[in-house]
Design a protein around this motif. Structure first.
Motif, PDB file in Angstrom:
ATOM      1  N   MET A  23      97.117  87.373 -23.694  1.00  0.00           N
ATOM      2  CA  MET A  23      96.709  86.627 -24.860  1.00  0.00           C
ATOM      3  C   MET A  23      96.106  85.273 -24.468  1.00  0.00           C
ATOM      4  O   MET A  23      95.076  84.878 -25.000  1.00  0.00           O
ATOM      5  CB  MET A  23      97.925  86.445 -25.775  1.00  0.00           C
ATOM      6  CG  MET A  23      97.630  85.762 -27.049  1.00  0.00           C
ATOM      7  SD  MET A  23      96.610  86.815 -28.071  1.00  0.00           S
ATOM      8  CE  MET A  23      96.660  85.951 -29.554  1.00  0.00           C
ATOM      9  N   LYS A  24      96.738  84.570 -23.523  1.00  0.00           N
ATOM     10  CA  LYS A  24      96.233  83.286 -23.066  1.00  0.00           C
ATOM     11  C   LYS A  24      94.888  83.458 -22.366  1.00  0.00           C
ATOM     12  O   LYS A  24      94.009  82.618 -22.495  1.00  0.00           O
ATOM     13  CB  LYS A  24      97.229  82.613 -22.122  1.00  0.00           C
ATOM     14  CG  LYS A  24      98.442  82.071 -22.817  1.00  0.00           C
ATOM     15  CD  LYS A  24      99.328  81.354 -21.841  1.00  0.00           C
ATOM     16  CE  LYS A  24     100.572  80.832 -22.546  1.00  0.00           C
ATOM     17  NZ  LYS A  24     101.429  80.079 -21.650  1.00  0.00           N
ATOM     18  N   LYS A  25      94.751  84.547 -21.632  1.00  0.00           N
ATOM     19  CA  LYS A  25      93.508  84.815 -20.904  1.00  0.00           C
ATOM     20  C   LYS A  25      92.350  85.011 -21.899  1.00  0.00           C
ATOM     21  O   LYS A  25      91.258  84.470 -21.707  1.00  0.00           O
ATOM     22  CB  LYS A  25      93.675  86.045 -20.014  1.00  0.00           C
ATOM     23  CG  LYS A  25      92.525  86.288 -19.089  1.00  0.00           C
ATOM     24  CD  LYS A  25      92.850  87.454 -18.174  1.00  0.00           C
ATOM     25  CE  LYS A  25      91.733  87.689 -17.190  1.00  0.00           C
ATOM     26  NZ  LYS A  25      92.023  88.793 -16.306  1.00  0.00           N
ATOM     27  N   ARG A  26      92.580  85.766 -22.945  1.00  0.00           N
ATOM     28  CA  ARG A  26      91.556  86.010 -23.965  1.00  0.00           C
ATOM     29  C   ARG A  26      91.176  84.703 -24.663  1.00  0.00           C
ATOM     30  O   ARG A  26      90.001  84.431 -24.905  1.00  0.00           O
ATOM     31  CB  ARG A  26      92.072  87.023 -24.980  1.00  0.00           C
ATOM     32  CG  ARG A  26      91.009  87.398 -26.004  1.00  0.00           C
ATOM     33  CD  ARG A  26      91.489  88.412 -26.992  1.00  0.00           C
ATOM     34  NE  ARG A  26      91.835  89.650 -26.313  1.00  0.00           N
ATOM     35  CZ  ARG A  26      92.487  90.654 -26.850  1.00  0.00           C
ATOM     36  NH1 ARG A  26      92.878  90.563 -28.108  1.00  0.00           N
ATOM     37  NH2 ARG A  26      92.775  91.730 -26.167  1.00  0.00           N
ATOM     38  N   TRP A  27      92.158  83.872 -24.997  1.00  0.00           N
ATOM     39  CA  TRP A  27      91.903  82.578 -25.631  1.00  0.00           C
ATOM     40  C   TRP A  27      91.072  81.682 -24.713  1.00  0.00           C
ATOM     41  O   TRP A  27      90.131  81.032 -25.153  1.00  0.00           O
ATOM     42  CB  TRP A  27      93.240  81.901 -25.967  1.00  0.00           C
ATOM     43  CG  TRP A  27      93.053  80.580 -26.645  1.00  0.00           C
ATOM     44  CD1 TRP A  27      92.849  80.362 -27.965  1.00  0.00           C
ATOM     45  CD2 TRP A  27      93.050  79.299 -26.022  1.00  0.00           C
ATOM     46  NE1 TRP A  27      92.714  79.020 -28.217  1.00  0.00           N
ATOM     47  CE2 TRP A  27      92.836  78.341 -27.029  1.00  0.00           C
ATOM     48  CE3 TRP A  27      93.206  78.864 -24.713  1.00  0.00           C
ATOM     49  CZ2 TRP A  27      92.776  76.976 -26.756  1.00  0.00           C
ATOM     50  CZ3 TRP A  27      93.140  77.509 -24.451  1.00  0.00           C
ATOM     51  CH2 TRP A  27      92.928  76.588 -25.481  1.00  0.00           C
ATOM     52  N   PHE A  28      91.418  81.667 -23.425  1.00  0.00           N
ATOM     53  CA  PHE A  28      90.693  80.852 -22.446  1.00  0.00           C
ATOM     54  C   PHE A  28      89.241  81.321 -22.330  1.00  0.00           C
ATOM     55  O   PHE A  28      88.323  80.494 -22.308  1.00  0.00           O
ATOM     56  CB  PHE A  28      91.398  80.915 -21.079  1.00  0.00           C
ATOM     57  CG  PHE A  28      90.751  80.064 -20.043  1.00  0.00           C
ATOM     58  CD1 PHE A  28      90.869  78.683 -20.083  1.00  0.00           C
ATOM     59  CD2 PHE A  28      90.015  80.643 -19.014  1.00  0.00           C
ATOM     60  CE1 PHE A  28      90.267  77.895 -19.113  1.00  0.00           C
ATOM     61  CE2 PHE A  28      89.411  79.861 -18.052  1.00  0.00           C
ATOM     62  CZ  PHE A  28      89.544  78.476 -18.102  1.00  0.00           C
ATOM     63  N   ILE A  29      89.011  82.623 -22.281  1.00  0.00           N
ATOM     64  CA  ILE A  29      87.650  83.167 -22.184  1.00  0.00           C
ATOM     65  C   ILE A  29      86.850  82.805 -23.436  1.00  0.00           C
ATOM     66  O   ILE A  29      85.695  82.401 -23.351  1.00  0.00           O
ATOM     67  CB  ILE A  29      87.689  84.693 -21.954  1.00  0.00           C
ATOM     68  CG1 ILE A  29      88.223  84.976 -20.550  1.00  0.00           C
ATOM     69  CG2 ILE A  29      86.315  85.316 -22.147  1.00  0.00           C
ATOM     70  CD1 ILE A  29      88.488  86.439 -20.266  1.00  0.00           C
ATOM     71  N   CYS A  30      87.461  82.907 -24.607  1.00  0.00           N
ATOM     72  CA  CYS A  30      86.788  82.525 -25.850  1.00  0.00           C
ATOM     73  C   CYS A  30      86.443  81.042 -25.856  1.00  0.00           C
ATOM     74  O   CYS A  30      85.358  80.641 -26.307  1.00  0.00           O
ATOM     75  CB  CYS A  30      87.649  82.867 -27.054  1.00  0.00           C
ATOM     76  SG  CYS A  30      87.768  84.635 -27.382  1.00  0.00           S
TER      77      CYS A  30
END
Length: 137
Positions: free
Chosen positions: A1-8
């Motif tokens: 979840m944190k990875k997806r937020w960071f990419i966004c």
């Protein structure tokens, strides 16, 4: 979840930065920052300060030609030349990237638009084929 937020977040930053840079380079139009006219007898000289509102100008000759074209067509946004009184026989232009650069005196380039034959009384509108655009160093 944190990875997806960071990419966004990274993609959002790239899009905002790209949009801002795109606006700074392509979203604003050039305009006259200042002008000074000198007239004596049948001679009229126009000195312009033009702000191109760009980060950089890749082709200075094309930019200078566009400025001359706008002078001939009298199509700058904030300045209207009074060609009913007299039409310039000589044009000298100093080009700046932005209003801020103009205020600091950091010019991009300058050029002149002068007749080939200094003996004649040519003007920039009626006798454009007699003029030479020369970039000054």
């Amino acid at each position: 979840m944190k990875k997806r937020w960071f990419i966004c977040l990274i993609i959002g930053i790239i899009m905002i930065t790209g949009g801002c840079l795109g606006y700074l380079q392509f979203g604003r139009d050039m305009d006259v920052y200042g002008s000074h006219a000198m007239t004596a007898d049948n001679y009229h000289e126009e000195r312009l300060t033009v702000v191109v509102n760009k980060l950089y100008v890749a082709d200075q000759k094309a930019c200078a030609e566009e400025i001359v074209k706008r002078c001939r067509e009298n199509s700058f946004k904030s300045v209207r030349f009074s060609y009913d009184q007299s039409i310039p026989n000589a044009l000298y232009v100093t080009v700046y990237a932005s209003k801020r650069q103009a205020e600091r005196g950091k010019q991009m380039f300058s050029f002149s638009y002068l007749p080939q034959d200094s003996e004649g009384t040519y003007n920039i509108i009626d006798d454009s084929e007699e003029f030479i655009l020369e970039r000054e160093e």
